[in-house]
Design an enzyme around this catalytic site. Structure first.
Site, PDB file in Angstrom:
ATOM      1  N   HIS A   1       0.903   5.228   1.241  1.00 64.24           N
ATOM      2  CA  HIS A   1       0.273   6.268   2.057  1.00 64.24           C
ATOM      3  C   HIS A   1       0.358   7.604   1.320  1.00 64.24           C
ATOM      4  O   HIS A   1       1.431   7.967   0.822  1.00 64.24           O
ATOM      5  CB  HIS A   1       1.046   6.460   3.373  1.00 64.24           C
ATOM      6  CG  HIS A   1       1.062   5.281   4.283  1.00 64.24           C
ATOM      7  ND1 HIS A   1       0.271   5.201   5.403  1.00 64.24           N
ATOM      8  CD2 HIS A   1       1.805   4.134   4.268  1.00 64.24           C
ATOM      9  CE1 HIS A   1       0.518   4.060   6.040  1.00 64.24           C
ATOM     10  NE2 HIS A   1       1.453   3.398   5.370  1.00 64.24           N
TER      11      HIS A   1
ATOM     12  N   HIS B   1       0.849  -1.199   0.000  1.00 64.96           N
ATOM     13  CA  HIS B   1       0.000   0.000   0.000  1.00 64.96           C
ATOM     14  C   HIS B   1       0.877   1.239   0.000  1.00 64.96           C
ATOM     15  O   HIS B   1       2.027   1.204   0.426  1.00 64.96           O
ATOM     16  CB  HIS B   1      -0.969   0.005   1.188  1.00 64.96           C
ATOM     17  CG  HIS B   1      -0.292  -0.188   2.513  1.00 64.96           C
ATOM     18  ND1 HIS B   1       0.090  -1.430   2.983  1.00 64.96           N
ATOM     19  CD2 HIS B   1       0.093   0.692   3.455  1.00 64.96           C
ATOM     20  CE1 HIS B   1       0.665  -1.297   4.163  1.00 64.96           C
ATOM     21  NE2 HIS B   1       0.702  -0.017   4.465  1.00 64.96           N
TER      22      HIS B   1
HETATM   23  P1  5GP Z   1       1.870   0.350   7.341  1.00 63.08           P
HETATM   24  O1  5GP Z   1       2.327   0.619   8.761  1.00 63.08           O
HETATM   25  O2  5GP Z   1       1.737  -1.127   7.077  1.00 63.08           O
HETATM   26  O3  5GP Z   1       2.648   1.082   6.291  1.00 63.08           O
HETATM   27  O4  5GP Z   1       0.419   1.006   7.261  1.00 63.08           O
HETATM   28  C1  5GP Z   1      -0.739   0.369   7.642  1.00 63.08           C
HETATM   29  C2  5GP Z   1      -1.790   1.462   7.781  1.00 63.08           C
HETATM   30  O5  5GP Z   1      -3.050   0.856   7.666  1.00 63.08           O
HETATM   31  C3  5GP Z   1      -1.755   2.199   9.111  1.00 63.08           C
HETATM   32  O6  5GP Z   1      -1.609   3.589   8.871  1.00 63.08           O
HETATM   33  C4  5GP Z   1      -3.094   1.852   9.752  1.00 63.08           C
HETATM   34  O7  5GP Z   1      -3.655   2.944  10.438  1.00 63.08           O
HETATM   35  C5  5GP Z   1      -3.938   1.457   8.573  1.00 63.08           C
HETATM   36  N1  5GP Z   1      -4.944   0.444   8.818  1.00 63.08           N
HETATM   37  C6  5GP Z   1      -4.770  -0.742   9.466  1.00 63.08           C
HETATM   38  N2  5GP Z   1      -5.913  -1.453   9.472  1.00 63.08           N
HETATM   39  C7  5GP Z   1      -6.824  -0.697   8.793  1.00 63.08           C
HETATM   40  C8  5GP Z   1      -8.197  -0.917   8.454  1.00 63.08           C
HETATM   41  O8  5GP Z   1      -8.818  -1.927   8.793  1.00 63.08           O
HETATM   42  N3  5GP Z   1      -8.812   0.067   7.743  1.00 63.08           N
HETATM   43  C9  5GP Z   1      -8.155   1.218   7.354  1.00 63.08           C
HETATM   44  N4  5GP Z   1      -8.852   2.131   6.653  1.00 63.08           N
HETATM   45  N5  5GP Z   1      -6.872   1.448   7.681  1.00 63.08           N
HETATM   46  C10 5GP Z   1      -6.213   0.499   8.382  1.00 63.08           C
END
Ligand code: 5GP
Ligand code: ZN
Length: 138
Positions: A103, A101
């Site tokens: 951001h 993903h």
């Molecule tokens: P990472 O730390 O893997 O780069 O980012 C994961 C992101 O996904 C985090 O910013 C977290 O807040 C978001 N996130 C985790 N679970 C969910 C979810 O069920 N729904 C949404 N909309 N965001 C999520």
């Protein structure tokens, strides 16, 4: 190409509801549930890829133009003056959901400092040694 145990597969494919701001055949773009700032969005491919190294080239080629499109819309809609495009790979890099993903984090004038680091001071020799190590693996 989907992983039954992956929450982002379920969200990207509409099995779990989300605040969707964009959708096409390859991607769904949603608002992050734990936003770093108002409007913080996540670009999710509909197929499952663990991280950027696993990503299909054709999907990868579409991700950055989509990030630009979303960021430009955020500037108009939310009044942010800039935005960060952040993409974490691996636990040590802060990845917590192992479905690729991107951001998109809106940045507002006077907002808190984010996504920063203390610059190191490598010697020229250290830089060329490090560059060679990486070059040799390409
Ligand atoms: P990472 O730390 O893997 O780069 O980012 C994961 C992101 O996904 C985090 O910013 C977290 O807040 C978001 N996130 C985790 N679970 C969910 C979810 O069920 N729904 C949404 N909309 N965001 C999520
Ligand atoms: Zn997935």
């Amino acid at each position: 190409m989907k992983d039954d145990n992956c929450i982002f597969c379920k969200i990207a494919n509409g099995e779990i509801p989300s605040s969707t701001i964009y959708e096409d055949e390859d991607f769904r773009v949603i608002l992050d549930l734990g936003p770093a700032s108002r409007g913080h969005a996540l670009i999710l491919p509909k197929n499952h890829y663990q991280d950027v190294c696993a990503l299909d080239d054709s999907v990868a080629a579409k991700a950055l133009p989509l990030a630009a499109k979303i960021g430009a819309a955020m500037k108009k809609a939310l009044g942010c003056s800039g935005f960060n495009v952040v993409q974490n790979n691996g636990r040590s890099a802060g990845q917590t959901v192992f479905h690729f993903h991107v951001h998109i984090i809106p940045r507002y004038d006077g907002g808190p400092e984010m996504v920063s680091w203390k610059p190191g001071e490598p010697t020229k020799e250290e830089l060329s040694e490090t560059a060679e190590l990486i070059r040799n693996e390409l």
